[in-house]
Design a protein around this motif. Sequence first.
Motif, short mmCIF file in Angstrom:
data_model
loop_
_atom_site.label_atom_id
_atom_site.label_comp_id
_atom_site.label_asym_id
_atom_site.label_seq_id
_atom_site.Cartn_x
_atom_site.Cartn_y
_atom_site.Cartn_z
N VAL A 60 51.09 48.35 25.25
CA VAL A 60 50.87 48.50 26.62
C VAL A 60 49.56 47.80 26.94
CG1 VAL A 60 50.59 49.76 28.87
CG2 VAL A 60 52.27 50.47 27.06
N TRP A 61 49.45 46.83 27.79
CA TRP A 61 48.35 45.96 27.91
C TRP A 61 47.99 46.27 29.53
CZ3 TRP A 61 46.69 43.46 23.72
CH2 TRP A 61 47.64 43.31 22.49
N ARG A 62 46.69 46.23 29.74
CA ARG A 62 45.98 46.36 31.27
C ARG A 62 44.87 45.61 31.41
NH1 ARG A 62 46.01 52.07 32.54
NH2 ARG A 62 48.06 52.10 32.10
N GLY A 63 44.54 44.85 32.37
CA GLY A 63 43.49 44.30 32.69
C GLY A 63 43.61 43.32 34.15
N THR A 64 42.98 41.97 34.02
CA THR A 64 42.80 41.43 35.33
C THR A 64 43.08 40.01 35.32
OG1 THR A 64 40.61 41.11 35.17
CG2 THR A 64 41.33 42.95 36.17
N GLY A 65 43.55 39.24 36.38
CA GLY A 65 43.95 38.01 36.45
C GLY A 65 43.64 37.40 37.81
N GLU A 66 43.78 35.93 37.60
CA GLU A 66 43.63 35.23 38.69
C GLU A 66 44.74 34.40 39.10
OE1 GLU A 66 39.33 33.67 39.98
OE2 GLU A 66 40.49 31.57 39.55
N ALA A 67 44.83 34.08 40.34
CA ALA A 67 46.04 33.05 40.81
C ALA A 67 45.66 32.35 41.98
CB ALA A 67 47.05 33.94 41.52
N ASP A 68 46.11 30.97 41.52
CA ASP A 68 45.74 29.86 42.35
C ASP A 68 46.69 28.82 42.63
OD1 ASP A 68 44.32 28.48 44.04
OD2 ASP A 68 42.74 27.70 42.45
N TYR A 69 46.90 28.16 43.58
CA TYR A 69 47.99 27.15 43.78
C TYR A 69 47.61 26.49 44.93
CZ TYR A 69 52.66 25.60 42.52
OH TYR A 69 53.90 24.76 42.03
N PRO A 70 48.16 25.06 45.26
CA PRO A 70 47.86 24.45 46.46
C PRO A 70 48.47 25.19 47.88
CG PRO A 70 48.53 22.96 44.79
CD PRO A 70 48.85 24.20 44.27
#
Length: 206
Positions: A60-70
């Motif tokens: 089980v993995w837990r953390g943060t991320g970022e999303a970007d798109y035009p």
Amino acid sequence: MTGPTSGNEAIEAAAARAEHTAGRNLPRFADLPVEEDTANLREGADLHDRCLALLPLIGVWRGTGEADYPTIERYRYGQQIVFSHDGRPFLHYESRSWLLDEDDKVIRQAARETGWWRPQEDDTIEVLLAHNTGIVEIYYGKPRNQTSWEIGTDIVMRTSSAKEVNGATRLYGIMPGGDLGYVEERAMAGQELQPHISAQLTRVVG
């Protein structure tokens, strides 16, 4: 995402983290009459030989991320990913995420996915994913090495209420230090295939 670590480095990092994560596993039902899923290789069924190339993912993995798109405004998110197995030649995959503000406080729940990673005898990996947004995807891929895996869509299907999605690729890898990182490219909303999300997740079980 930085380059994958070596197999030996991944094992050493896993051993160091095990002091905190080795005693944890998925919730269990004592009266279940068949083998339960496990996200901890120290417990439950033996991992099927065909899944050995995916062994570093299990947990089980837990953390943060970022999303970007035009077509969207950039945002940050938290995520939990579960890779588990029941001894048969596939992994169960589950992901859930939540939007974060600039102080890492939860704004609301976000995307969910569930599916299966099905390694084949020729090292091909078949991945089936269903999204809460009405999208169903079939990916094919292969391990790039002992600690990274790349998959790309072969078929994307969507319900009449789902947004337009035409394809995606994902690269998963165990990073130096043992975290799980991934990047995803996606073709959607009339745009060509391009980077969309990336995240770095720390093992919390297994």
